[in-house]
Design a protein around this motif. Structure first.
Motif, mmCIF file in Angstrom:
data_model
loop_
_atom_site.group_PDB
_atom_site.id
_atom_site.type_symbol
_atom_site.label_atom_id
_atom_site.label_comp_id
_atom_site.label_asym_id
_atom_site.label_seq_id
_atom_site.Cartn_x
_atom_site.Cartn_y
_atom_site.Cartn_z
ATOM 1 N N ASP A 226 0.920 -1.072 0.163
ATOM 2 C CA ASP A 226 0.045 -0.074 0.049
ATOM 3 C C ASP A 226 0.818 1.164 -0.088
ATOM 4 O O ASP A 226 0.355 2.582 0.392
ATOM 5 N N ASP A 227 2.040 1.179 -0.277
ATOM 6 C CA ASP A 227 3.049 2.225 -0.681
ATOM 7 C C ASP A 227 3.257 3.053 1.051
ATOM 8 O O ASP A 227 3.177 4.309 0.754
ATOM 9 N N TYR A 228 3.151 2.491 1.826
ATOM 10 C CA TYR A 228 3.303 2.969 3.210
ATOM 11 C C TYR A 228 2.204 4.031 3.631
ATOM 12 O O TYR A 228 2.514 5.035 4.323
ATOM 13 N N LYS A 229 1.052 4.049 3.166
ATOM 14 C CA LYS A 229 -0.038 4.976 3.294
ATOM 15 C C LYS A 229 -0.439 5.087 4.826
ATOM 16 O O LYS A 229 -0.718 3.840 5.375
ATOM 17 N N ARG A 230 -0.365 6.060 5.581
ATOM 18 C CA ARG A 230 -0.549 6.024 6.978
ATOM 19 C C ARG A 230 -2.178 5.701 7.224
ATOM 20 O O ARG A 230 -2.244 4.891 8.278
ATOM 21 N N ARG A 231 -2.994 5.997 6.206
ATOM 22 C CA ARG A 231 -4.463 5.455 6.574
ATOM 23 C C ARG A 231 -4.719 4.071 6.112
ATOM 24 O O ARG A 231 -5.962 3.721 5.911
ATOM 25 N N SER A 232 -3.741 3.338 5.271
ATOM 26 C CA SER A 232 -4.096 2.084 5.000
ATOM 27 C C SER A 232 -4.068 1.041 6.263
ATOM 28 O O SER A 232 -3.818 1.245 7.381
ATOM 29 N N GLY A 233 -5.087 0.226 6.106
ATOM 30 C CA GLY A 233 -5.453 -0.620 6.919
ATOM 31 C C GLY A 233 -6.759 -0.037 7.636
ATOM 32 O O GLY A 233 -7.557 0.356 7.166
ATOM 33 N N PRO A 234 -7.028 -0.724 9.034
ATOM 34 C CA PRO A 234 -6.181 -1.575 9.748
ATOM 35 C C PRO A 234 -5.960 -2.852 9.073
ATOM 36 O O PRO A 234 -7.117 -3.410 8.566
ATOM 37 N N TYR A 235 -4.858 -3.640 9.479
ATOM 38 C CA TYR A 235 -4.779 -4.760 8.896
ATOM 39 C C TYR A 235 -5.120 -6.201 9.957
ATOM 40 O O TYR A 235 -5.510 -7.188 9.489
ATOM 41 N N ALA A 236 -5.035 -5.658 11.120
ATOM 42 C CA ALA A 236 -4.980 -6.442 12.061
ATOM 43 C C ALA A 236 -5.902 -6.173 13.336
ATOM 44 O O ALA A 236 -5.880 -5.103 13.783
ATOM 45 N N LEU A 237 -6.780 -7.139 13.974
ATOM 46 C CA LEU A 237 -7.586 -6.728 15.293
ATOM 47 C C LEU A 237 -7.077 -7.900 16.264
ATOM 48 O O LEU A 237 -7.382 -9.147 15.839
ATOM 49 N N ILE A 238 -6.811 -7.365 17.423
ATOM 50 C CA ILE A 238 -6.636 -8.345 18.467
ATOM 51 C C ILE A 238 -7.528 -7.970 19.767
ATOM 52 O O ILE A 238 -7.760 -6.763 20.266
ATOM 53 N N MET A 239 -8.355 -8.963 20.078
ATOM 54 C CA MET A 239 -9.338 -8.904 20.861
ATOM 55 C C MET A 239 -9.000 -9.606 22.303
ATOM 56 O O MET A 239 -8.502 -11.181 21.891
ATOM 57 N N ALA A 240 -9.016 -8.963 23.452
ATOM 58 C CA ALA A 240 -8.903 -9.817 24.656
ATOM 59 C C ALA A 240 -9.781 -9.190 25.577
ATOM 60 O O ALA A 240 -10.351 -8.259 25.503
ATOM 61 N N PRO A 241 -10.001 -10.171 26.727
ATOM 62 C CA PRO A 241 -11.056 -9.931 27.650
ATOM 63 C C PRO A 241 -11.120 -8.732 28.621
ATOM 64 O O PRO A 241 -12.096 -8.214 29.251
ATOM 65 N N THR A 242 -9.688 -8.132 29.093
ATOM 66 C CA THR A 242 -9.617 -7.242 30.058
ATOM 67 C C THR A 242 -8.663 -6.190 29.675
ATOM 68 O O THR A 242 -7.951 -6.372 28.626
#
Length: 557
Positions: A226-242
């Motif tokens: 994506d040519d390092y565009k700052r607004r590219s993504g988000p690519y990953a989502l990490i979900m945790a309980p607390t």
């Protein structure tokens, strides 16, 4: 079939005809019902490029064709499909005949886009391991593996240097990691191959790095595309309980991502101002880390900021705790926002998968690799005998009231008192609350946002013969590695996420001349994933060392 242009118009019946690059041969949907035998369908069917030959923009092989939709060189219909998807803001509404993305260079690599871009191929030191050696390594680390076409495990991170890159490898080494843990040995290579993972692993087994390392590698691949565009993504989502677990994950992620181009994190958790988090999303973040409640709020009311349709990797950490704490419905609602058309890579990490409510999550996985680390590998840490431990059941809304009752009790109030909280913002807020309610007390906040000069002055003030502070409200920055010989009472206002961190915190109350200090810990259902090992650890102590446990914990004895 979608059209594809051959680079040269050559008559195969005329052996002396020269290629003419000005006349590309075009094959259209209506010309032939089946793939021409001389048009490569998969990247694995294409040869490597020779010197000065065009190369495929996706995989680097011989760029035999031109993608008629992007005008870029591709090696096959498979890479044409990927190239078109990566260069389009939305999928074509026109229904196309599906082309299954299979037949990669290695059969252990998944069919999602970031796996193709990263193009993980086992380094020689890993690829040459015999089946017997692999089996012995996994058995030695008590790791069970189920699945087809599983990448081979590794031992040391420098074996993966060609995939990780110099910066990420240096960051890993700066954390003191060289030899991988049992779960990391197999989960990292599976993750690098883009495969789905369902892992059962005990707390403190190294699972955070097991999913963060491959995610960062894939994020670098996508960001480059994506040519390092700052607004590219988000690519990953990490979900945790607390919130505590999310804070810990982001801390590790930031240290691993230090120096990596265009890799930013965004923390979406309750208890902190939402506008600040939305601003962070708007500026651009490639990795989102959050709790189910706040994530559901953002994805429902601010979908154009979170943009779940861009997410290629999904991690659910401590899945069993999320369901046992009642977040199962929220998790399913969040996953329901994801478009089914996007091929994602999914990681599930849990202590157990016995809850039937999680069956729906397991069905979402595509040809997952199942990993199980023996629970016996999780050895309970040993707490000091020089600190008397008190554990109190306190709901979050009642914490402040309980804290002030302790501070008003001369039985406990012996300065300086060290109060541990889970976040920098929590440290500031609690400090202000104590100053407002108890104006006679000298209170200071201690966290990572303080300058080195401020930190040094605070520590010097604690260790004076006549302490400069009555109360220090700190994050885990004071939990280890710093000598605090004058502290007599430690209060865990926010319980730790691991027992090792708990042991380090209460160790701050060890006094000179082997005199016994005191620790008071607030605990509630938010820490349910720690109950059983926590009680087992305390059960080894005498009555003089541990006061009677709350009723809610006694059933674990």
């Amino acid at each position: 079939m979608t059209s594809i242009k051959r680079k040269y118009d050559v008559d195969p019946t005329d052996p002396i005809q020269e290629p003419n690059p000005k006349k590309p041969l075009v094959f259209h949907d209506n010309q032939a019902p089946e793939i021409e035998p001389d048009i490569k369908q998969f990247s694995s069917d294409q040869r490597l490029a020779l010197s000065e030959e065009p190369i495929c923009v996706v995989c680097g092989k011989y760029g035999e064709y031109i993608n008629d939709e992007t005008n870029q060189d591709v090696c096959s219909l498979q890479c044409k499909e990927i190239n078109t998807d990566l260069n389009s803001h939305r999928r074509l509404k026109k229904k196309k005949q599906p082309v299954e993305i299979i037949g990669h260079v290695q059969d252990y690599v998944a069919s999602n886009i970031h796996a193709k871009l990263t193009n993980y191929q086992e380094p020689l030191s890993i690829a040459t391991q015999s089946k017997q050696l692999v089996s012995q390594m996994l058995q030695a680390h008590e790791v069970e593996v189920k699945g087809s076409h599983v990448p081979k495990p590794f031992s040391t991170f420098d074996q993966l240097s060609s995939i990780l890159g110099d910066t990420l490898l240096k960051n890993i080494e700066s954390l003191g990691w060289s030899m991988a843990t049992g779960i990391q040995r197999q989960a990292v290579t599976v993750g690098l191959a883009g495969r789905d993972i369902m892992a059962i692993a005990p707390t403190h087994s190294g699972k955070t790095a097991a999913f963060l390392i491959p995610i960062l590698v894939h994020c670098m691949s996508l960001s480059t595309q994506d040519d390092y565009k700052r607004r590219s993504g988000p690519y990953a989502l990490i979900m945790a309980p607390t919130r505590e677990i999310c804070n810990q994950i982001e801390t590790v992620c930031k240290r691993l991502a230090s120096g990596l181009r265009n890799i930013r994190t965004c923390l979406l958790i309750g208890g902190e101002p939402l506008p600040n988090q939305l601003f962070r999303l708007k500026k651009g973040s490639q990795i989102i880390i959050g709790t189910p409640g706040r994530l559901l709020d953002v994805v429902t009311h601010h979908p154009k900021l979170l943009r779940v349709w861009n997410i290629r990797m999904l991690v659910l950490d401590e899945v069993d705790a999320m369901f046992s704490l009642g977040f199962g419905t929220q998790v399913k609602q969040i996953l329901g926002k994801f478009p089914e058309s996007t091929i994602r890579q999914t990681f599930y990490f849990s202590a157990t998968f016995q809850d039937k409510a999680m069956d729906g999550l397991v069905k979402r996985l595509k040809q997952p690799v199942e990993l199980k680390v023996s629970q016996q590998a999780d050895i309970l840490p040993e707490t000091t005998n020089l600190v008397r431990q008190t554990v109190l059941w306190v709901e979050n809304k009642s914490k402040a009231k309980k804290l002030f009752s302790i501070l008003d009790n001369p039985k406990y109030f012996v300065v300086p008192i060290l109060i541990f909280v889970g976040s920098r913002l929590g440290s500031e807020f609690l400090t202000r609350a104590i100053k407002k309610k108890r104006t006679n007390l000298r209170v200071v906040a201690m966290h990572g946002d303080k300058s080195q000069e401020e930190r040094s002055l605070i520590i010097k003030g604690i260790n004076q013969s006549e302490p400069a502070w009555d109360i220090i409200v700190s994050t885990d920055i004071l939990a280890r590695g710093i000598d605090l010989p004058t502290v007599k009472l430690v209060i865990n206002y926010d319980m730790t996420t691991t027992l090792d961190d708990y042991v380090h915190r209460i160790g701050r109350a060890v006094l000179k001349d082997n005199k016994m200090g005191w620790s008071i810990t607030f605990i509630n259902n938010e820490h349910q994933h720690l109950f059983e090992p926590f009680v087992k650890m305390l059960a080894t102590k005498s009555i003089a060392q541990v006061t009677p446990l709350p009723t809610q914990l006694k059933r674990y004895l």
